[in-house]
Design a protein around this motif. Structure first.
Motif, PDB file in Angstrom:
ATOM      1  N   ALA A 174       4.615  -6.837 -10.684  1.00 18.75           N
ATOM      2  CA  ALA A 174       4.886  -5.312 -10.458  1.00 18.75           C
ATOM      3  C   ALA A 174       3.417  -4.799 -10.228  1.00 18.75           C
ATOM      4  O   ALA A 174       3.107  -3.575  -9.658  1.00 18.75           O
ATOM      5  CB  ALA A 174       5.577  -4.836 -11.406  1.00 18.75           C
ATOM      6  N   VAL A 175       2.371  -5.261 -10.729  1.00 12.50           N
ATOM      7  CA  VAL A 175       1.188  -4.605 -10.844  1.00 12.50           C
ATOM      8  C   VAL A 175       0.562  -4.646  -9.440  1.00 12.50           C
ATOM      9  O   VAL A 175       0.023  -3.956  -8.777  1.00 12.50           O
ATOM     10  CB  VAL A 175       0.105  -5.392 -11.873  1.00 12.50           C
ATOM     11  N   MET A 176       0.665  -5.951  -8.888  1.00 10.50           N
ATOM     12  CA  MET A 176       0.412  -6.334  -7.642  1.00 10.50           C
ATOM     13  C   MET A 176       1.227  -5.418  -6.497  1.00 10.50           C
ATOM     14  O   MET A 176       0.798  -5.427  -5.229  1.00 10.50           O
ATOM     15  CB  MET A 176       0.054  -7.786  -7.290  1.00 10.50           C
ATOM     16  N   ASP A 177       2.245  -5.432  -7.001  1.00  9.67           N
ATOM     17  CA  ASP A 177       3.197  -4.567  -5.959  1.00  9.67           C
ATOM     18  C   ASP A 177       2.755  -3.029  -5.650  1.00  9.67           C
ATOM     19  O   ASP A 177       3.070  -2.465  -4.592  1.00  9.67           O
ATOM     20  CB  ASP A 177       4.569  -4.560  -6.271  1.00  9.67           C
ATOM     21  N   ALA A 178       1.999  -2.563  -6.579  1.00  7.94           N
ATOM     22  CA  ALA A 178       1.735  -1.076  -6.650  1.00  7.94           C
ATOM     23  C   ALA A 178       0.551  -0.962  -5.548  1.00  7.94           C
ATOM     24  O   ALA A 178       0.030  -1.666  -5.289  1.00  7.94           O
ATOM     25  CB  ALA A 178       1.226  -0.724  -8.078  1.00  7.94           C
TER      26      ALA A 178
END
Length: 369
Positions: free
Chosen positions: A142-146
């Motif tokens: 989810a961090v990298m999807d932001a």
């Protein structure tokens, strides 16, 4: 390298402006609104605090940052990854329960909580970083999807890294459980059995069944140990110590490279609040009294400069009476508060390596507002 600007304001308030309003003004003055948030997902990385710990940042501060993102058309969420050790944040369900119990609800912060590496800490993105120590970082998905990344950090001491600043919050905090294992794995602790009282605290805290009690004394199975160091922090007799004296440096090098993996190739902004400066991480289910008085709020686009500015400001502060730092001063005499609290650590190695790999600069200009 040209100095990076780090913006600062104290915790002193007036009748016309409270602390939340000061934080908002700090973020705006430091340039946060210059980021293009329109229809973008913005991950706000924060530590929700282990149950029993009361030193973590109040959710009121998070709401200020969330509101700014939303004003700029962004979609904000608060996030963290699951812990490697046993505790109240070892899976997403317990982690969210802890976040809510500590006040980080959608009603208080204005946004949702997403545990970035999923239910069991296995939902990760493999991010190429080609560092000296890490080739492919394991970051919570989810961090990298932001689209935009914001770190909101409680600046405090840390038993493994020296202090927990922006880089620690980003690098270690955004690593999946496997990523945390990779960062920790170089140093494995051992027990000084002359000091051990067989209390079993190390056994209870370990997620990997490495410590064991035999004939009233603890021992550690190195084949099971992943080197996370939690047993070091919980031992009431300081009987557990690292055996690899370079472990702190290697941990910090990997934290720096994981931080680069998180921040590279997208807009990032970093905020650190230097208050309730506890000697240990907010991962502990307790917190000791602060080692120094509250300092202030800092913000920058450069996480390396930000950590340096916070550390320098902390080291100019007097020592709080009755704190662990005051106790340590009877045995260790240095100018660096964090090294006095945890003499086996070397926080400088993290910022030095982060500068070396191009994440930022230790050279900063402090802009007071």
């Amino acid at each position: 390298m040209e100095a990076s600007k780090v913006y600062y304001t104290s915790f002193k308030t007036s009748g016309s402006e409270n602390l939340l309003q000061k934080l908002r003004r700090l973020c705006i003055t430091a340039g946060m609104k210059n980021i293009d948030f329109e229809d973008k997902y913005a991950a706000i990385k924060i530590h929700f605090g282990e149950l029993g710990n009361l030193a973590f940042l109040r959710p009121n501060y998070a709401k200020v940052v969330v509101d700014l993102v939303k004003e700029c058309g962004g979609k904000a969420f608060l996030t963290d990854c699951n812990t490697l050790y046993v505790g109240s944040r070892k899976n997403a369900l317990d982690h969210m329960d802890t976040a809510y119990e500590n006040g980080f609800t959608p009603f208080s912060t204005g946004c949702h909580v997403i545990i970035a590496d999923g239910l069991k800490g296995t939902d990760e993105a493999l991010v190429p970083v080609d560092g000296e120590y890490v080739k492919e970082a394991k970051i919570g998905r989810a961090v990298m999807d932001a689209d935009v990344f914001i770190s909101l950090t409680h600046f405090k001491g840390h038993e493994g890294a020296g202090f927990g600043g922006a880089l620690k919050n980003i690098g270690m905090g955004c690593g999946s459980r496997a990523g945390k294992m990779e960062m920790h794995c170089s140093g494995k602790p051992a027990v000084d059995q002359s000091l051990c009282v067989g209390c079993g605290a190390c056994v209870r805290i370990c997620a990997h069944d490495a410590p064991h009690i035999t004939d009233g004394k603890a021992g550690i199975d190195e084949n099971k140990c992943v080197g996370c160091g939690r047993c070091i922090g919980v031992c009431p007799k300081d009987a557990v110590n690292p055996t690899n004296w370079n472990a702190s440096n290697l941990l910090n090098y990997r934290i720096a490279e994981y931080s680069k993996a998180v921040c590279q190739n997208r807009p990032c902004f970093h905020i650190s609040l230097v208050c309730d400066v506890s000697p240990n991480c907010d991962c502990h289910p307790e917190n000791d009294i602060p080692i120094i008085p509250d300092v202030g709020m800092f913000a920058s686009f450069d996480p390396v400069a930000l950590d340096m500015a916070c550390a320098d400001a902390c080291n100019k502060q007097p020592v709080v009476h009755g704190s662990v730092l005051e106790e340590q001063m009877q045995h260790v005499h240095e100018k660096d508060h964090f090294h006095m609290v945890h003499p086996d650590t070397n926080w400088e190695s993290c910022v030095e390596h982060a500068e070396k790999i191009g994440l930022g600069t230790r050279n900063y200009e402090l802009v007071r507002i």
